[in-house]
Each structure stands twice: as C-alpha cells, then as structure tokens.
Design a protein around this motif. Structure first.
Motif, PDB file in Angstrom:
ATOM      1  N   ASP A 101       0.862  -1.175   0.000  1.00 48.37           N
ATOM      2  CA  ASP A 101       0.000   0.000   0.000  1.00 48.37           C
ATOM      3  C   ASP A 101       0.904   1.233   0.000  1.00 48.37           C
ATOM      4  N   LEU A 102       0.969   1.906  -1.128  1.00 46.07           N
ATOM      5  CA  LEU A 102       1.886   3.036  -1.270  1.00 46.07           C
ATOM      6  C   LEU A 102       1.227   4.398  -1.124  1.00 46.07           C
ATOM      7  N   VAL A 103      -0.072   4.445  -1.036  1.00 45.74           N
ATOM      8  CA  VAL A 103      -0.774   5.730  -0.973  1.00 45.74           C
ATOM      9  C   VAL A 103      -0.342   6.513   0.263  1.00 45.74           C
ATOM     10  N   ASP A 104       0.166   7.727   0.017  1.00 43.14           N
ATOM     11  CA  ASP A 104       0.634   8.657   1.058  1.00 43.14           C
ATOM     12  C   ASP A 104       1.848   8.161   1.833  1.00 43.14           C
ATOM     13  N   LYS A 105       2.470   7.095   1.373  1.00 40.94           N
ATOM     14  CA  LYS A 105       3.685   6.612   2.025  1.00 40.94           C
ATOM     15  C   LYS A 105       4.884   7.435   1.531  1.00 40.94           C
ATOM     16  N   THR A 106       5.836   7.686   2.437  1.00 37.98           N
ATOM     17  CA  THR A 106       7.039   8.422   2.062  1.00 37.98           C
ATOM     18  C   THR A 106       8.113   7.429   1.637  1.00 37.98           C
ATOM     19  N   ILE A 107       8.692   7.688   0.473  1.00 39.04           N
ATOM     20  CA  ILE A 107       9.685   6.769  -0.096  1.00 39.04           C
ATOM     21  C   ILE A 107      10.948   7.544  -0.466  1.00 39.04           C
ATOM     22  N   LEU A 108      12.081   7.014  -0.080  1.00 42.05           N
ATOM     23  CA  LEU A 108      13.375   7.532  -0.522  1.00 42.05           C
ATOM     24  C   LEU A 108      13.988   6.499  -1.452  1.00 42.05           C
ATOM     25  N   GLU A 109      14.274   6.900  -2.686  1.00 37.15           N
ATOM     26  CA  GLU A 109      14.911   5.983  -3.619  1.00 37.15           C
ATOM     27  C   GLU A 109      16.383   6.337  -3.764  1.00 37.15           C
ATOM     28  N   LEU A 110      17.247   5.364  -3.568  1.00 37.10           N
ATOM     29  CA  LEU A 110      18.687   5.534  -3.722  1.00 37.10           C
ATOM     30  C   LEU A 110      19.119   5.028  -5.093  1.00 37.10           C
ATOM     31  N   GLY A 111      20.007   5.762  -5.746  1.00 34.76           N
ATOM     32  CA  GLY A 111      20.461   5.339  -7.069  1.00 34.76           C
ATOM     33  C   GLY A 111      19.324   5.222  -8.058  1.00 34.76           C
ATOM     34  N   ALA A 112      18.513   6.263  -8.153  1.00 31.73           N
ATOM     35  CA  ALA A 112      17.262   6.193  -8.931  1.00 31.73           C
ATOM     36  C   ALA A 112      17.490   6.034 -10.430  1.00 31.73           C
ATOM     37  N   GLY A 113      18.643   6.439 -10.945  1.00 28.36           N
ATOM     38  CA  GLY A 113      18.940   6.254 -12.364  1.00 28.36           C
ATOM     39  C   GLY A 113      17.978   7.005 -13.269  1.00 28.36           C
ATOM     40  N   THR A 114      17.273   6.278 -14.126  1.00 28.25           N
ATOM     41  CA  THR A 114      16.293   6.909 -15.021  1.00 28.25           C
ATOM     42  C   THR A 114      15.038   7.354 -14.276  1.00 28.25           C
ATOM     43  N   GLY A 115      14.846   6.817 -13.061  1.00 27.81           N
ATOM     44  CA  GLY A 115      13.698   7.211 -12.246  1.00 27.81           C
ATOM     45  C   GLY A 115      12.456   6.365 -12.420  1.00 27.81           C
ATOM     46  N   ILE A 116      12.533   5.309 -13.226  1.00 29.08           N
ATOM     47  CA  ILE A 116      11.302   4.600 -13.569  1.00 29.08           C
ATOM     48  C   ILE A 116      10.616   3.990 -12.346  1.00 29.08           C
ATOM     49  N   VAL A 117      11.374   3.436 -11.398  1.00 28.71           N
ATOM     50  CA  VAL A 117      10.748   2.813 -10.226  1.00 28.71           C
ATOM     51  C   VAL A 117      10.088   3.867  -9.345  1.00 28.71           C
ATOM     52  N   GLY A 118      10.804   4.957  -9.090  1.00 30.11           N
ATOM     53  CA  GLY A 118      10.227   6.036  -8.297  1.00 30.11           C
ATOM     54  C   GLY A 118       9.022   6.668  -8.968  1.00 30.11           C
ATOM     55  N   ILE A 119       9.053   6.745 -10.288  1.00 30.40           N
ATOM     56  CA  ILE A 119       7.921   7.289 -11.046  1.00 30.40           C
ATOM     57  C   ILE A 119       6.686   6.409 -10.857  1.00 30.40           C
ATOM     58  N   VAL A 120       6.861   5.097 -10.959  1.00 31.08           N
ATOM     59  CA  VAL A 120       5.728   4.184 -10.774  1.00 31.08           C
ATOM     60  C   VAL A 120       5.184   4.283  -9.348  1.00 31.08           C
ATOM     61  N   ALA A 121       6.073   4.368  -8.369  1.00 36.84           N
ATOM     62  CA  ALA A 121       5.627   4.527  -6.977  1.00 36.84           C
ATOM     63  C   ALA A 121       4.853   5.824  -6.800  1.00 36.84           C
ATOM     64  N   SER A 122       5.290   6.870  -7.464  1.00 39.55           N
ATOM     65  CA  SER A 122       4.597   8.158  -7.397  1.00 39.55           C
ATOM     66  C   SER A 122       3.218   8.071  -8.047  1.00 39.55           C
ATOM     67  N   LEU A 123       3.130   7.379  -9.169  1.00 42.07           N
ATOM     68  CA  LEU A 123       1.842   7.204  -9.855  1.00 42.07           C
ATOM     69  C   LEU A 123       0.856   6.420  -8.990  1.00 42.07           C
ATOM     70  N   MET A 124       1.404   5.619  -8.075  1.00 39.67           N
ATOM     71  CA  MET A 124       0.554   4.814  -7.198  1.00 39.67           C
ATOM     72  C   MET A 124       0.248   5.519  -5.875  1.00 39.67           C
ATOM     73  N   GLY A 125       0.562   6.815  -5.822  1.00 41.33           N
ATOM     74  CA  GLY A 125       0.123   7.627  -4.688  1.00 41.33           C
ATOM     75  C   GLY A 125       1.150   7.909  -3.627  1.00 41.33           C
ATOM     76  N   ALA A 126       2.402   7.473  -3.820  1.00 40.11           N
ATOM     77  CA  ALA A 126       3.435   7.676  -2.802  1.00 40.11           C
ATOM     78  C   ALA A 126       4.056   9.064  -2.910  1.00 40.11           C
TER      79      ALA A 126
END
Length: 251
Positions: A101-126
């Motif tokens: 459940d990622l809605v409103d969760k705070t996430i720190l991504e290390l070594g994000a690179g192109t950002g695709i994983v963080g982008i998907v997490a953001s699209l899911m409400g994080a």
C-alpha cells in the motif's frame, strides 16, 4: 599637524586602500579556481550533449499509464544510471501488483537512475524523493517531470552521494527506502549500508531489488548488511531478486 577632519579622511582612505589590495598569489589562486570551474562546467555540458545525442525515448506501461523514459544504451563499464535494467522493470511490476500500500507513504529511492521505479511509486500515490549522483540528475529530472503530472504528491529529485551530506535528509521519516541494482559496486557497499542505516527509522522498510549477476558479491553485501539489519523477506520476481530488510533495534 593634521586637522582632525583631514586625519579622519586619510584614515578612511588607508582602510579602503588596504581592503582593495589583494596579494598577487591570492588573486591568481582565485582566477585558477574560476577557470577550472568554467572548464568543468563546459566539460559537463559537452558530455551531457553527447549523452543526449545517444539517447532515445523508450515507451513503458505501468500503473495504468504510458510512460516515456529517456534512456541511453550503455554497458556496465559506463554510467549505468542512464538505462532501465531488468531489475528496474521487475521492481515496477512488483509495485504495480499491489502487494504494498503506497498511498501517502514516504519513499526515498537511492540510485534512482532513469527514475522509472520512483515514477511508478509516485503514480501509485506515494510521496517519493528520488536521488542519484549529480551527473545523471538532468535525465532523472526530465523523466520525472515528463511522467508524473497530476500525481497525488509531486516527486522530488535530489543529489545524493552515499555517505555524504546525509543531514539534508535526516529530518525526514521515510516509510520505505528502496533501490534497484545498486549493490554491484562492492567498493560502495559500506557507504550504501551506512546511508541506509543513517536514514532509517524503526518503522522503515528497506526494499532492494537486483539482478543476480555476481552471486558471491551479492552474498558478501547481505552478510555486511545483516550486521545492522535483519532480512525479513526475500523472493525471486521475474528475472530479479527482491529482499526486504529492517534495522535491528538497539536496546
């Protein structure tokens, strides 16, 4: 004998003259530093242009949205943060599967690179903060901006070198710290673990996903990690391996 007024003026002129005088070696040092900075900036601009010329916009579909990620086809000997690797796609599918459940969760991504994983997490409400080294931030920022319009939380992109400047993040409490394919450089293992350790809170869940290229190296990383963390779950997902860790509470 000088008058008081004239004496005051001469005193002022002397002070101004002293302030305006710079030692030749100090002036040369300042000019040398400025020249080096300009050359470094020019070199970075030239390198960025070359990388952009080699790049292409690659389509993906995750979290019900078509994404456009700028990638550069690089080898493991180059700056790997410009390419979506197998583990990145696997991690995106894992997040998309709804196990977290990622809605409103705070996430720190290390070594994000192109950002695709963080982008998907953001699209899911994080509420996501994506970090990486300075040289890849231009591409990371563009990808994030291009693909996250209308997200519940506006994602942030910040420079982070593992083990340095962690005070900028210490006032934030993260629900998750995530990373994809960030354990392949063995010489950075200690800095990476130190960074995770410093930015963890008792409730923080650490999720790391990687493609098992060098099993012995991966094993040494996990052994080092388990001095301060306990592995609470691990699995194989598509072609990648995913494990979750939590910091060992000190009593």
């Amino acid at each position: 004998m000088l008058s008081d007024d004239l004496g005051d003026k001469l005193g002022s002129w002397t002070e101004i003259s002293e302030l305006a005088t710079t030692k030749p070696e100090e002036g040369n040092l300042g000019r040398t530093k400025a020249t080096r900075k300009l050359k470094a900036n020019d070199k970075n601009v030239t390198k960025q242009k070359k990388m952009r010329d080699r790049s292409e916009l690659v389509p993906y579909t995750f979290a019900g949205k078509k994404l456009s990620i700028r990638e550069i086809q690089v080898s493991m000997d180059e700056e790997v943060g410009y390419k979506v690797w197998h583990a990145g796609e696997a991690f995106c599918e894992y997040l998309e599967g709804g196990k977290l459940d990622l809605v409103d969760k705070t996430i720190l991504e290390l070594g994000a690179g192109t950002g695709i994983v963080g982008i998907v997490a953001s699209l899911m409400g994080a509420d996501v903060t994506l970090t990486d080294l300075k040289e890849v931030l231009w591409n990371l920022e563009e990808n994030v901006r291009r693909n996250t319009e209308g997200c519940r939380h506006t994602p942030k992109v910040l420079e982070l070198t593992w083990g340095r400047g962690l005070d900028r993040f210490s006032d934030k409490s993260y629900d998750f710290i995530i990373g994809t394919d960030i354990i392949y450089f063995e010489e950075l293992h200690r800095d990476l673990i130190f960074t995770i350790k410093q930015l963890c809170r008792p409730h923080t869940r650490v999720l790391l996903c990687h493609y098992p290229r060098w099993p012995s190296r991966d094993k040494r990383f996990l052994e080092l990690l388990q001095k301060d963390f306990v592995i609470v779950d691990q699995c194989k997902f598509l072609t990648a391996r995913l494990f979750e860790a939590k910091r060992i509470s000190k009593r």
